[in-house]
Scaffold this motif. Structure first.
Motif, PDB file in Angstrom:
ATOM      1  N   VAL A  42       0.841  -1.206   0.000  1.00  0.00           N
ATOM      2  CA  VAL A  42       0.000   0.000   0.000  1.00  0.00           C
ATOM      3  C   VAL A  42       0.871   1.249   0.000  1.00  0.00           C
ATOM      4  O   VAL A  42       0.644   2.197  -0.765  1.00  0.00           O
ATOM      5  N   LEU A  43       1.886   1.256   0.849  1.00  0.00           N
ATOM      6  CA  LEU A  43       2.791   2.407   0.923  1.00  0.00           C
ATOM      7  C   LEU A  43       3.530   2.599  -0.398  1.00  0.00           C
ATOM      8  O   LEU A  43       3.690   3.734  -0.880  1.00  0.00           O
ATOM      9  N   LYS A 141      -3.691   3.745  -4.095  1.00  0.00           N
ATOM     10  CA  LYS A 141      -4.187   4.862  -4.885  1.00  0.00           C
ATOM     11  C   LYS A 141      -5.127   5.733  -4.060  1.00  0.00           C
ATOM     12  O   LYS A 141      -5.110   6.970  -4.165  1.00  0.00           O
ATOM     13  N   ALA A 142      -5.944   5.100  -3.229  1.00  0.00           N
ATOM     14  CA  ALA A 142      -6.909   5.855  -2.429  1.00  0.00           C
ATOM     15  C   ALA A 142      -6.206   6.769  -1.432  1.00  0.00           C
ATOM     16  O   ALA A 142      -6.570   7.947  -1.279  1.00  0.00           O
ATOM     17  N   PHE A 143      -5.192   6.258  -0.760  1.00  0.00           N
ATOM     18  CA  PHE A 143      -4.511   7.086   0.233  1.00  0.00           C
ATOM     19  C   PHE A 143      -3.581   8.107  -0.429  1.00  0.00           C
ATOM     20  O   PHE A 143      -3.295   9.148   0.166  1.00  0.00           O
ATOM     21  N   ALA A 144      -3.142   7.846  -1.662  1.00  0.00           N
ATOM     22  CA  ALA A 144      -2.425   8.874  -2.411  1.00  0.00           C
ATOM     23  C   ALA A 144      -3.361  10.040  -2.719  1.00  0.00           C
ATOM     24  O   ALA A 144      -2.967  11.211  -2.626  1.00  0.00           O
ATOM     25  N   GLY A 184     -11.880  10.613   4.145  1.00  0.00           N
ATOM     26  CA  GLY A 184     -12.943  11.039   3.237  1.00  0.00           C
ATOM     27  C   GLY A 184     -12.504  10.969   1.784  1.00  0.00           C
ATOM     28  O   GLY A 184     -13.255  10.504   0.913  1.00  0.00           O
ATOM     29  N   SER A 185     -11.290  11.410   1.512  1.00  0.00           N
ATOM     30  CA  SER A 185     -10.782  11.370   0.142  1.00  0.00           C
ATOM     31  C   SER A 185     -10.594   9.937  -0.332  1.00  0.00           C
ATOM     32  O   SER A 185     -10.817   9.629  -1.517  1.00  0.00           O
ATOM     33  N   ALA A 186     -10.168   9.060   0.572  1.00  0.00           N
ATOM     34  CA  ALA A 186     -10.021   7.646   0.208  1.00  0.00           C
ATOM     35  C   ALA A 186     -11.357   7.068  -0.233  1.00  0.00           C
ATOM     36  O   ALA A 186     -11.430   6.333  -1.234  1.00  0.00           O
ATOM     37  N   PHE A 187     -12.425   7.406   0.491  1.00  0.00           N
ATOM     38  CA  PHE A 187     -13.739   6.888   0.094  1.00  0.00           C
ATOM     39  C   PHE A 187     -14.156   7.401  -1.273  1.00  0.00           C
ATOM     40  O   PHE A 187     -14.581   6.628  -2.143  1.00  0.00           O
TER      41      PHE A 187
END
Length: 287
Positions: A42-43, A141-144, A184-187
């Protein structure tokens, strides 16, 4: 006549290859999988996504214009006319956390376009044949997207501070703000990638993204309290993750009453559900 002397028997320094040793030669070592490698994958995916900013930072600059206009025009105007009840808080102060959430959502909601581009360029197919779990690809990608939104949130906070908005300087509260923005952005980025897995084309995704962003924004508590909404809109607001993100940001930044335990529970559950949904459609997108 005696026979030729037998050659002396030499023992090898290595042990004879028995059945167990042959297995080592024929069977490759088992790859590390599962929970031990997922955080690292993920990282790694997150870092790969963020490295794209080194080549083009234009997106960060141009996306700062819209939240600045919301604060300067909408916020200043409605602060003067006092048309929206905000419980004694100046309207521009009330609005600032909502604009942070809005700018983060606008960055994330079109993230699916990038994964469609990667599909068209053949990058996605190469990623899927690696041992990286699909959920890890999506989560990276979501946490980016969350980190990009966090940069945008800093810009909005600076603009709000210049306009005189009284925001907290407590490091723990600011850390909570960062977590809420990233979740929130990840969702919303996962929602975009899920839609991409259904519609499969950039044009359709652009149309759907434009159709749902403003309804999500207006059907939340970003601009006005839930209490003044019509009954049906209050119901929509209660199932809208953006409302919980705004509630957390408003409570942390302004120091008012908030339901932080509920807010973070909903945001974590929404992000996890989004990752699972997008990962399940990743194979369909790559076909």
């Amino acid at each position: 006549m005696s026979g030729a002397p037998a050659a002396p028997h030499t023992e090898s320094a290595e042990p004879a290859a028995g059945p167990g040793n042959l297995d080592l030669l024929l069977v490759p070592p088992r790859a590390r999988t599962g929970w031990r490698v997922v955080p690292a994958r993920v990282l790694a995916m997150c870092v790969v996504e963020l490295q794209k900013l080194r080549h083009d930072r234009t997106e960060l600059y141009t996306r700062a214009v819209q939240p600045a206009l919301w604060l300067l025009v909408f916020g200043e105007t409605f602060t003067r006319i006092k048309a929206i009840p905000t419980g004694g808080v100046p309207y521009i102060d009330y609005l600032a956390p909502g604009i942070i959430a809005q700018s983060a959502m606008f960055i994330a909601i079109f993230y699916g376009i990038m994964i469609i581009w990667e599909r068209d360029a053949g990058i996605l197919t190469k990623l899927l044949v690696t041992p990286t779990p699909r959920a890890a690809l999506i989560a990276g990608k979501a946490f980016a997207a969350g980190v990009k939104a966090l940069i945008q949130a800093v810009v909005v906070i600076v603009i709000a501070a210049l306009l005189g908005v009284a925001l907290t300087g407590n490091p723990l509260r600011l850390l909570g703000v960062a977590v809420a923005v990233v979740l929130g952005s990840a969702f919303f980025s996962c929602l975009s990638m899920t839609i991409a897995g259904i519609v499969l084309t950039r044009d359709r995704l652009m149309g759907i993204g434009q159709a749902i962003t403003m309804p999500l924004f207006f059907a939340s508590n970003a601009l006005y309290p839930v209490a003044i909404m019509p009954g049906w809109l209050q119901t929509v607001s209660r199932i809208n993750p953006l409302s919980y993100q705004v509630d957390a940001l408003r409570g942390l930044l302004l120091g008012g009453h908030a339901h932080l335990a509920l807010d973070y529970t909903v945001l974590v559950a929404a992000a996890a559900a989004g990752i699972a949904a997008a990962a399940s459609l990743l194979g369909r997108l790559a076909r």
